[in-house]
Design a protein around this motif. Sequence first.
Motif, mmCIF file in Angstrom:
data_model
loop_
_atom_site.group_PDB
_atom_site.id
_atom_site.type_symbol
_atom_site.label_atom_id
_atom_site.label_comp_id
_atom_site.label_asym_id
_atom_site.label_seq_id
_atom_site.Cartn_x
_atom_site.Cartn_y
_atom_site.Cartn_z
ATOM 1 N N TRP A 297 0.814 -1.223 0.000
ATOM 2 C CA TRP A 297 0.000 0.000 0.000
ATOM 3 C C TRP A 297 0.843 1.266 0.000
ATOM 4 C CZ3 TRP A 297 -4.303 -1.915 -1.397
ATOM 5 C CH2 TRP A 297 -4.748 -3.141 -0.894
ATOM 6 N N ASP A 298 2.116 1.176 0.384
ATOM 7 C CA ASP A 298 2.981 2.356 0.355
ATOM 8 C C ASP A 298 3.251 2.843 -1.064
ATOM 9 O OD1 ASP A 298 3.209 2.519 3.098
ATOM 10 O OD2 ASP A 298 5.167 1.535 3.206
ATOM 11 N N VAL A 299 3.088 1.965 -2.053
ATOM 12 C CA VAL A 299 3.444 2.341 -3.427
ATOM 13 C C VAL A 299 2.313 2.158 -4.426
ATOM 14 C CG1 VAL A 299 5.921 1.984 -3.121
ATOM 15 C CG2 VAL A 299 4.469 0.045 -3.778
ATOM 16 N N LEU A 300 1.244 1.461 -4.026
ATOM 17 C CA LEU A 300 0.101 1.256 -4.925
ATOM 18 C C LEU A 300 -1.180 1.716 -4.241
ATOM 19 C CD1 LEU A 300 0.810 -2.345 -6.308
ATOM 20 C CD2 LEU A 300 1.243 -0.173 -7.480
ATOM 21 N N SER A 301 -2.063 2.336 -4.995
ATOM 22 C CA SER A 301 -3.353 2.761 -4.451
ATOM 23 C C SER A 301 -4.298 1.569 -4.364
ATOM 24 C CB SER A 301 -3.971 3.840 -5.341
ATOM 25 O OG SER A 301 -4.369 3.284 -6.593
ATOM 26 N N ASN A 302 -5.377 1.760 -3.634
ATOM 27 C CA ASN A 302 -6.398 0.712 -3.539
ATOM 28 C C ASN A 302 -6.912 0.311 -4.919
ATOM 29 O OD1 ASN A 302 -6.129 0.966 -0.778
ATOM 30 N ND2 ASN A 302 -8.074 2.032 -0.478
ATOM 31 N N ASP A 303 -7.215 1.302 -5.755
ATOM 32 C CA ASP A 303 -7.752 1.009 -7.080
ATOM 33 C C ASP A 303 -6.732 0.301 -7.961
ATOM 34 O OD1 ASP A 303 -10.352 1.985 -6.697
ATOM 35 O OD2 ASP A 303 -9.749 4.036 -7.157
ATOM 36 N N GLU A 304 -5.464 0.676 -7.830
ATOM 37 C CA GLU A 304 -4.424 0.002 -8.607
ATOM 38 C C GLU A 304 -4.326 -1.469 -8.218
ATOM 39 O OE1 GLU A 304 -1.188 3.518 -9.632
ATOM 40 O OE2 GLU A 304 -1.200 2.628 -7.633
ATOM 41 N N VAL A 305 -4.342 -1.745 -6.924
ATOM 42 C CA VAL A 305 -4.270 -3.126 -6.458
ATOM 43 C C VAL A 305 -5.488 -3.916 -6.929
ATOM 44 C CG1 VAL A 305 -4.361 -4.587 -4.389
ATOM 45 C CG2 VAL A 305 -2.785 -2.642 -4.480
ATOM 46 N N ALA A 306 -6.667 -3.318 -6.817
ATOM 47 C CA ALA A 306 -7.882 -4.010 -7.256
ATOM 48 C C ALA A 306 -7.827 -4.328 -8.747
ATOM 49 C CB ALA A 306 -9.112 -3.164 -6.936
ATOM 50 N N SER A 307 -7.364 -3.391 -9.546
ATOM 51 C CA SER A 307 -7.272 -3.620 -10.990
ATOM 52 C C SER A 307 -6.275 -4.714 -11.325
ATOM 53 C CB SER A 307 -6.871 -2.319 -11.702
ATOM 54 O OG SER A 307 -7.874 -1.342 -11.591
ATOM 55 N N ILE A 308 -5.145 -4.715 -10.644
ATOM 56 C CA ILE A 308 -4.115 -5.733 -10.891
ATOM 57 C C ILE A 308 -4.649 -7.119 -10.551
ATOM 58 C CG2 ILE A 308 -1.858 -6.587 -10.129
ATOM 59 C CD1 ILE A 308 -1.183 -3.541 -9.636
ATOM 60 N N ALA A 309 -5.312 -7.242 -9.403
ATOM 61 C CA ALA A 309 -5.851 -8.540 -8.999
ATOM 62 C C ALA A 309 -6.930 -9.015 -9.971
ATOM 63 C CB ALA A 309 -6.417 -8.454 -7.584
ATOM 64 N N TRP A 310 -7.780 -8.099 -10.401
ATOM 65 C CA TRP A 310 -8.901 -8.457 -11.276
ATOM 66 C C TRP A 310 -8.429 -8.842 -12.675
ATOM 67 C CZ3 TRP A 310 -13.399 -10.262 -10.691
ATOM 68 C CH2 TRP A 310 -14.399 -10.138 -11.668
ATOM 69 N N GLU A 311 -7.365 -8.201 -13.131
ATOM 70 C CA GLU A 311 -6.869 -8.449 -14.484
ATOM 71 C C GLU A 311 -5.831 -9.559 -14.551
ATOM 72 O OE1 GLU A 311 -5.499 -4.627 -15.729
ATOM 73 O OE2 GLU A 311 -7.525 -3.746 -15.687
ATOM 74 N N ALA A 312 -5.520 -10.183 -13.416
ATOM 75 C CA ALA A 312 -4.563 -11.284 -13.417
ATOM 76 C C ALA A 312 -5.082 -12.439 -14.258
ATOM 77 C CB ALA A 312 -4.309 -11.754 -11.980
ATOM 78 N N LYS A 313 -4.165 -13.224 -14.810
ATOM 79 C CA LYS A 313 -4.554 -14.315 -15.691
ATOM 80 C C LYS A 313 -5.356 -15.390 -14.986
ATOM 81 C CE LYS A 313 -0.669 -13.664 -18.874
ATOM 82 N NZ LYS A 313 0.538 -14.301 -19.473
#
Length: 351
Positions: A297-313
């Motif tokens: 969380w120090d380097v990624l926002s909540n929305d960034e983390v959510a997008s990364i998790a959702w778009e994972a293969k």
Amino acid sequence: MGICISKVSSEIHNADSIHGHENAVIFFDNRAQNFTHQSLLNLKASVYSREGSKCLNQDSAIIYQCFGAGEGDGVFAGVFDGHGPNGHVVSEFVRNRLPLILLDRKEAFDKLGLDLNDDVYESFREKTFDTELVPVDLDGDSQKWKDVITSSFKVMDKEIKLQHQLDFSCSGTTAVVTIRQGEDLIIANLGDSRAVLGTSTDKNGIKAVQLTTDLKPSIPSEADRIRSCNGRVLALKNEPHIQRVWLPHEDAPGLAMSRSFGDFLLKDHGIIAVPDVTYHRLTPKDQFMVLATDGVWDVLSNDEVASIAWEAKSEEGAARAVVEAAMGAWKRKFPHAKMDDCTAICLFFGK
């Protein structure tokens, strides 16, 4: 990500890891009524942990499938971020013991058969939990889990203090955990790790909903409690953006969170092991949940983390994708700083 299939004993031990370390464990309780080895293939979740540049990974994490040994659909998940000279020991110890303490106390609680609306129950709460309690504002298991979690965290802290072989006066760990039973989520937070919900939007996108508050001394109510116990809250000149907790008359130890397990030097000065416990009923729009240490969380926002998790293969690769994105962000944003350990759990509900 380690996988361990075992009967529950007094401690959940580390599992072999395909990543070369044993910090992250998936544990299946084969006592559950509906447990089958197919459960290994059906788990829509992932956990991943990577060492930063501080020599030793002090993070630990666990996904405990079939938690509760009931119908087999219960899940416990938690990430633990150790700090101090022996922080890695504390985070691993809490990971291995806390789920079992919770189960033991929930079982003992259930055997009492007390009605939540009964005056006897209120009396029991007052006598059993001599610490801060949430009001009785929920029905059934949800409220009971709140009480069980609060008391279990206190027991966990006492068990750490009894480990006399190492000094935990300036070592401890944060904890953010969730218990899922059916459509109910109970979240407990101690310190500055975080839980975020990924919820679908009307435009087929995903948005993040933060489920926990980062419990730091910069929060006025947390600072007030610490100062009322003669602890000091102030930032160093070279890092004015980080409030830390200090002893009354000594510039030590400078803890950057306001609640934790361990850290016994500050337990008389406002650092507590009382979790902030919240409840969430899942809706059809709720797709997944991410638990992660503050290195993410120090380097990624909540929305960034959510997008990364959702778009994972895949669900199995989501946690790794989050951690690797965080480590890449550390290198870009803070190329000359020591990278923090990064750990994430992703629990999917219906992708």
